[in-house]
Design a protein around this motif. Structure first.
Motif, PDB file in Angstrom:
ATOM      1  N   HIS A 277       0.872  -1.175   0.000  1.00 52.10           N
ATOM      2  CA  HIS A 277       0.000   0.000   0.000  1.00 52.10           C
ATOM      3  C   HIS A 277       0.903   1.216   0.000  1.00 52.10           C
ATOM      4  O   HIS A 277       1.746   1.354   0.880  1.00 52.10           O
TER       5      HIS A 277
ATOM      6  N   ARG B 269      -1.975  -0.798  -4.325  1.00 53.48           N
ATOM      7  CA  ARG B 269      -2.815  -1.345  -3.253  1.00 53.48           C
ATOM      8  C   ARG B 269      -2.498  -2.785  -2.887  1.00 53.48           C
ATOM      9  O   ARG B 269      -3.117  -3.347  -2.014  1.00 53.48           O
TER      10      ARG B 269
ATOM     11  N   LEU C  77       2.271   3.357   2.842  1.00 58.33           N
ATOM     12  CA  LEU C  77       1.155   3.599   3.748  1.00 58.33           C
ATOM     13  C   LEU C  77       0.921   2.333   4.576  1.00 58.33           C
ATOM     14  O   LEU C  77       1.274   1.242   4.135  1.00 58.33           O
ATOM     15  N   PRO C  78       0.315   2.473   5.733  1.00 52.91           N
ATOM     16  CA  PRO C  78      -0.041   1.254   6.475  1.00 52.91           C
ATOM     17  C   PRO C  78      -1.002   0.413   5.634  1.00 52.91           C
ATOM     18  O   PRO C  78      -1.773   0.970   4.844  1.00 52.91           O
ATOM     19  N   ALA C  79      -0.936  -0.886   5.809  1.00 50.94           N
ATOM     20  CA  ALA C  79      -1.763  -1.781   4.991  1.00 50.94           C
ATOM     21  C   ALA C  79      -2.597  -2.675   5.893  1.00 50.94           C
ATOM     22  O   ALA C  79      -2.298  -2.853   7.079  1.00 50.94           O
TER      23      ALA C  79
ATOM     24  N   SER D  37     -10.623  -1.208  10.477  1.00 53.02           N
ATOM     25  CA  SER D  37      -9.288  -0.629  10.395  1.00 53.02           C
ATOM     26  C   SER D  37      -9.323   0.848  10.020  1.00 53.02           C
ATOM     27  O   SER D  37     -10.230   1.312   9.331  1.00 53.02           O
ATOM     28  N   GLN D  38      -8.309   1.574  10.468  1.00 49.44           N
ATOM     29  CA  GLN D  38      -8.136   2.963  10.035  1.00 49.44           C
ATOM     30  C   GLN D  38      -7.565   3.010   8.616  1.00 49.44           C
ATOM     31  O   GLN D  38      -7.605   4.039   7.961  1.00 49.44           O
ATOM     32  N   VAL D  39      -6.999   1.889   8.187  1.00 51.37           N
ATOM     33  CA  VAL D  39      -6.435   1.822   6.839  1.00 51.37           C
ATOM     34  C   VAL D  39      -7.585   1.660   5.850  1.00 51.37           C
ATOM     35  O   VAL D  39      -8.386   0.734   5.963  1.00 51.37           O
TER      36      VAL D  39
ATOM     37  N   ASN E  11      -5.388  -5.210   1.353  1.00 53.14           N
ATOM     38  CA  ASN E  11      -4.203  -4.995   0.507  1.00 53.14           C
ATOM     39  C   ASN E  11      -3.572  -6.316   0.076  1.00 53.14           C
ATOM     40  O   ASN E  11      -2.385  -6.553   0.244  1.00 53.14           O
TER      41      ASN E  11
END
Lengths: 292, 762
Positions: free
Chosen positions: B51, B102, B133-135, B145-147, B364
């Motif tokens: 990601h 992604r 980015l966090p995945a 998730s916040q992702v 992801n």
């Protein structure tokens, strides 16, 4: 796969010369089954391949010597080993191993020399041949030498073979009076690489083990000899309790390496059981190489 | 009449497959072997991060490499197609990554060269920089998730039940299907027992032996796409939409496929092949390696939580199912799986109170899509493991428990759709008979224990869908069939030929099939979901009947006795020579009643129900955890079968394929990176793994709405294999495994744990 030059020398000397040259990064190719996997994955990108297939019929022969030794040319394929009457007669443990060694397509092209020189600890033959006390003849720029299969492989894809040095022949010593077995333990498809391979070759008098050679493959970075277990078995009558103790001792003496086929802890658990199974299977087999 | 003796009863016979001789003699054509003059080869540069924002793609070294024709990124693609997002349910998948990647393996750039090896080498010279980015990878985590994988949901608009999702932000839920029947709270309160379990299914790959391939070929103001696709009609529509062209300018040609299993449905490489060919103005071949298929489409990994309220007598009274489908980074057909399989998540049982929540989730990971069973095997793993757990707890026989609760003919399924021509009872009865279920089972002794288990599942057909077929009868009395069902090994060419030959009353040898080509063959929704025998079989029967009626009318016009006059004589008399055609057309559209969005119910969700059950006898090595499948029995309701021989191989093929997912296949990820993405490291069952006793059986039944009473069967033996094994395992060892696959190590560890002696790592 990236492009490469392909050489097809017709003599061993030419092959050694091509492989010894400092000008190119050349790799030898027997059947190419393992090599192609690595090249397709991009982990190996040799500039040149030296195809050994035209080296001559002598490298494709299986000969049973008068003294009972089995001489196997380095370009003998796994299928030839599988179907050879000489192999079945002199070292049937090899024949038995073949049916589940990879699949028929691979066996039709993969060679004995390539199998051993590849140095992959997941192969079935190195452990078995080590137990049979086999050795290879290697030829290189500095001449010919003899290397025990048990000291050939030094780590993952690492061998004692030097630059330009090729295995030319495998010699399985006379197995008369020996009982041998190889247990291939798979955890996915039956033709997968083993999670653990256990090879036992022994001489027994009745139920008593006189001598034995015990090796495992696929559990560490090279075929590993089970010296503790060998000492425990030698001179002893085989029974379930002894096999269980020997299995435990062997398992406790090894630092297992986990992989996709099984965790280190599971492989250790498998060896506790399979050492005994391999010895039992060897004891149950008729003595090998009974040439009379 | 000798003609009639030849032609009677084409349907219902195990005639040899029409394409098998060409296949075994190496003459069959596959798209994989297609080479066109001036063709360029495309090799794909893929993301190495799961990601991230794309900061920079450095393609200069690759562009300068001798032999490279071009390097293409999204920038070039967008000059041709301003909004290059494709997909059947959501327009969410870019032809090449735009601004963001992604999943690891996502296509980012393409090198074109006449020499594929040069293209491949140049791919290695491309360098991309990402702002990582966090995945998120787990389907349940991704719910909260916040992702967020996609900033905004982009439903395609073709499906009414997705419209409410348009523009939705801050969510990874691509579809939230719900079904509400009765009142489960009341149902649980009324129940004597309540059971709740959670099951998991791992990601696996379809593994067609012919990897995906698409070749784009510019043709004047038009474009030809040669593709190993199961859905030429859909590909044409989607490519025309992307390009803003009339459909007539897009011609999609498919061929025999070297396996599909759902990997080649809807649209995969075709959009990329189209864009590349139009940008390069030359034919471009996009052919994946076996390894690249792992980064293109997988099945859905899934988590299922199931809770049942059961009465003292064993009747299931209330049930809730929550299923989280791991759809990966792009929706593909995941939302349809979420809904269509969601319908049947409560199983083939009569239950008064049912609530189902089925969630299509973005993560992801590589995109997940349809795979043999269309989500049903994941559900059956859950509900049939659950069934045995309940029966065991109640002290009931598992077969008797199933028969007590099984939906009966005419009863309403949880969706409100009545069961019609659905032989659940017969399938269970046949399975019980074949398994000798009433005879006590030898449980083994010593270190080797034995067990047996069963499982049953049902599946609704994908609906509403439509199929067209054309039958062209020529003056010599032979017939050519035009239709878009793709024979990918399932034998559809043979089945359609049998249907046409029987309806026309001509010998099978006089029938030929034209390969799918949207410029020639008419529309079909696609070859998936076991729909072809029912839908295309219908259309073919109608088309052949139309042709037969026209021939009979011609006979009447000519004053000749209909049916008794040879076809060639009709043409000869009409035209004075051997000339002309009679063309029959047929269309079949399955009936469907829209689903109430509040309750997920409908009086008609499917034109037919598929029923499949599996039974196994196993032995287990308790010292190592190894399972040996002694016997594997598949029983299905296929209606009245068109070709029993082909049906038998569909049953055995599905059963063997399902052993892979049950026992050994598992795409292994570490932080989103696949660690076993090749056939050297990802194993599927081979011949040594096929059980010695492998049986298939079809029950006596008839799909009264089907062509010649038939319905599809390609997936039915895939439903129950895994839970049947898990159920047998519990009988053998008293251990219950909740997650697939059932590897020896998983079993060994469970055994050790049950003995209070868990295996510890060194």
């Amino acid at each position: 796969m990236t492009p490469f030059d392909l050489h097809t020398p017709s003599s061993l000397g030419d092959a050694v010369a091509l492989l010894s040259s400092d000008d190119t990064d050349a790799r030898p190719m027997g059947g190419g089954t393992a090599l192609m996997l690595m090249m397709k994955a991009g982990v190996l990108r040799p500039q040149a391949l030296v195809c050994l297939r035209s080296l001559g019929a002598g490298f494709r022969q299986i000969e049973l010597q008068a003294n009972g030794d089995l001489h196997i040319g380095a370009l003998v394929t796994m299928s030839m080993l599988e179907h050879s009457a000489e192999v079945r007669r002199a070292a049937p443990a090899i024949s038995r191993t073949m049916t589940r060694l990879s699949n028929v397509r691979v066996r039709n092209v993969a060679t004995v020399g390539g199998n051993l020189a590849h140095g992959d600890p997941h192969m079935d033959l190195p452990a078995l041949l080590s137990a049979l006390d086999a050795h290879v003849i290697a030829s290189g720029p500095d001449g010919e030498r003899c290397i025990g299969v048990d000291s050939l492989i030094t780590g993952y894809y690492e061998t004692v073979l030097g630059k330009g040095e090729l295995i030319t022949k495998l010699v399985v010593p006379c197995q008369t009076g020996m009982r041998s077995a190889y247990m291939k333990v798979t955890t996915r498809s039956a033709d997968d690489w083993p999670a653990l391979g256990v090879a036992a070759s022994l001489r027994a008098e009745g139920n008593r083990v006189e001598t034995c050679r015990l090796f495992i493959g696929a559990a560490t970075d090279r075929p590993t000899r089970l010296t503790t277990a060998e000492a425990m078995m030698t001179g002893q009558n085989v029974d379930a309790a002894l096999l269980s103790r020997a299995g435990d001792a062997a398992a406790d003496a090894i630092a297992f390496i986990g992989d996709a086929q099984g965790s280190a802890a599971y492989k250790k658990a498998l060896l506790r059981i399979y050492l005994g199974r391999a010895i039992t299977a060897a004891m149950a087999n008729a003595t090998d190489g009974d040439l009379s | 009449m000798s003609r009639d003796q030849h032609t009677l009863d084409q349907v219902g016979r195990s005639v040899p497959r029409v394409e098998s001789y060409a296949k075994v003699t190496g003459q069959a054509e596959y798209i994989h072997n297609l080479r066109l003059p001036g063709m360029l080869h495309a090799k794909i540069f893929r993301s190495r991060v799961a990601h991230g924002k794309i900061v920079r793609i450095d393609t200069q070294t690759a562009r300068d490499f001798p032999g490279v024709h071009a390097v293409i990124t999204a920038e070039e693609v967008m000059r041709l197609i301003p909004s290059p997002y494709f997909g059947p349910a959501f327009h969410d998948q870019p032809i090449l990554a735009i601004g963001k990647v992604r999943y690891i393996g996502e296509p980012v750039a393409v090198v074109l060269a006449t020499d594929p090896h040069i293209a491949e080498e140049a791919v290695g010279m491309i360098d991309a920089e990402y702002d990582e980015l966090p995945a998120v990878f787990d389907e349940v985590d991704a719910m909260t998730s916040q992702v967020i994988v996609h900033d905004e949901l982009r439903p395609a608009g073709t499906f009414p039940d997705l419209k409410h999702l348009k523009g939705r932000k801050n969510t990874n839920v691509a579809l939230d299907f719900k079904l509400r029947r009765g009142d489960v709270d009341q149902g649980f309160a009324e129940s004597d027992h309540v059971f709740e379990h959670t099951f998991k299914v791992q990601p696996v790959m379809h593994t067609p032996l012919e990897p995906m391939v698409s070749v784009g070929e510019p043709d004047g103001d038009s474009l030809i796409i040669h593709s190993s696709t199961q859905m030429p009609s859909f590909v044409r529509i989607e490519i025309a939409r992307l390009l803003g062209w009339d459909e007539g300018r897009v011609r999609v040609k498919s061929g025999l496929l070297g396996g599909g299993f759902g990997a080649k449905v809807y649209i995969k490489l075709e959009a990329l092949a189209a864009a590349l060919a139009l940008l390069a103005r030359r034919p471009v071949r996009v052919a994946l390696t076996m390894e690249e298929q792992f980064y293109t489409i997988t099945n859905h990994a899934a988590t299922m939580r199931i809770k049942s309220g059961v009465m003292r007598d064993g009747r299931i009274h209330a049930r809730t199912c929550e299923i989280w489908w791991n759809g990966g980074a792009y929706a593909d057909i995941g939302p349809r799986i979420t809904q269509k399989s969601g319908f049947t998540a409560a199983g083939p049982y009569h239950i008064q109170h049912v609530h189902i929540d089925s969630y299509a989730i973005y993560t992801n990971l590589p995109p997940a899509g349809a795979m043999r069973g269309f989500g049903v095997p994941q559900l059956v793993w859950g509900y049939e493991s659950h069934t045995d757990l309940i029966a065991r707890e109640l002290g009931m026989d598992p077969l008797a428990f199933r028969r007590l609760n099984a939906l009966k003919e005419g009863q309403e399924h949880a969706t409100g759709t009545p069961m019609r021509d659905t032989a659940i009872d017969l399938v269970l009865e046949e399975l019980g008979k074949r398994m000798a279920w009433d005879v006590p089972f030898e449980r083994g002794a010593g270190k080797v224990k034995r067990g047996r288990g069963i499982a049953i599942g049902i599946k609704a057909s994908i609906s509403p869908t439509t199929s067209f077929a054309m039958v062209n009868v020529t003056a010599d009395g032979s017939a050519t069939l035009y239709f878009n069902t793709i024979d990918m090994g399932q034998g559809s060419d043979t089945a359609m030929s049998q249907i046409a030959a029987q309806t026309l009353q001509i010998p099978l040898s006089k029938v030929k099939v034209v390969r799918a080509d949207t410029a020639v063959t008419p529309y079909d929704m696609g070859t998936l979901g076991s729909r072809s025998t029912f839908h295309m079989g219908h259309a073919m029967q109608l088309a052949a009947q139309d042709a037969r009626d026209k021939l009979d009318a011609l006979a009447e016009e000519l004053g000749l006795p209909a049916r008794e006059t040879p076809i060639e004589a009709l043409f000869h008399k009409k035209f004075g020579m051997s000339a002309g055609n009679v063309i029959g057309v047929g269309n079949y559209t399955s009936s469907y009643a829209p689903v109430d969005p509040e309750t997920g119910t409908s009086a008609n969700i499917t034109p037919n129900w598929m029923v499949g059950a599996s039974g196994v006898e196993i032995e287990v090595d308790t010292e190592t955890g190894h399972i040996n499948i002694l016997r594997l029995v598949s029983v299905a309701d296929a209606g009245s079968v068109i070709n029993p021989g082909i049906v038998a191989t569909q049953l055995s093929g599905a059963a063997i394929m399902s052993l892979g997912g049950a026992l050994l296949e598992h795409m292994q990820y570490t932080d989103g990176e696949l660690t076993n993405g090749s056939l050297a490291y990802y194993k599927i069952p081979a011949f040594h793994d096929v059980p010695h006793n492998l049986e298939g059986a079809i029950v006596e039944s008839r799909q009264s709405s089907g062509p010649f009473g038939a319905k599809g069967v390609g997936e039915s033996a895939s439903f129950g294999v895994a839970p049947a094994i898990a159920n047998a395992l519990e009988q053998a060892l008293d251990i219950r495994i909740m997650a697939l696959p059932l590897t020896p190590e998983v079993i060994y560890r469970a055994l050790r744990e049950s003995e209070g002696n868990a295996l510890v790592e060194d």
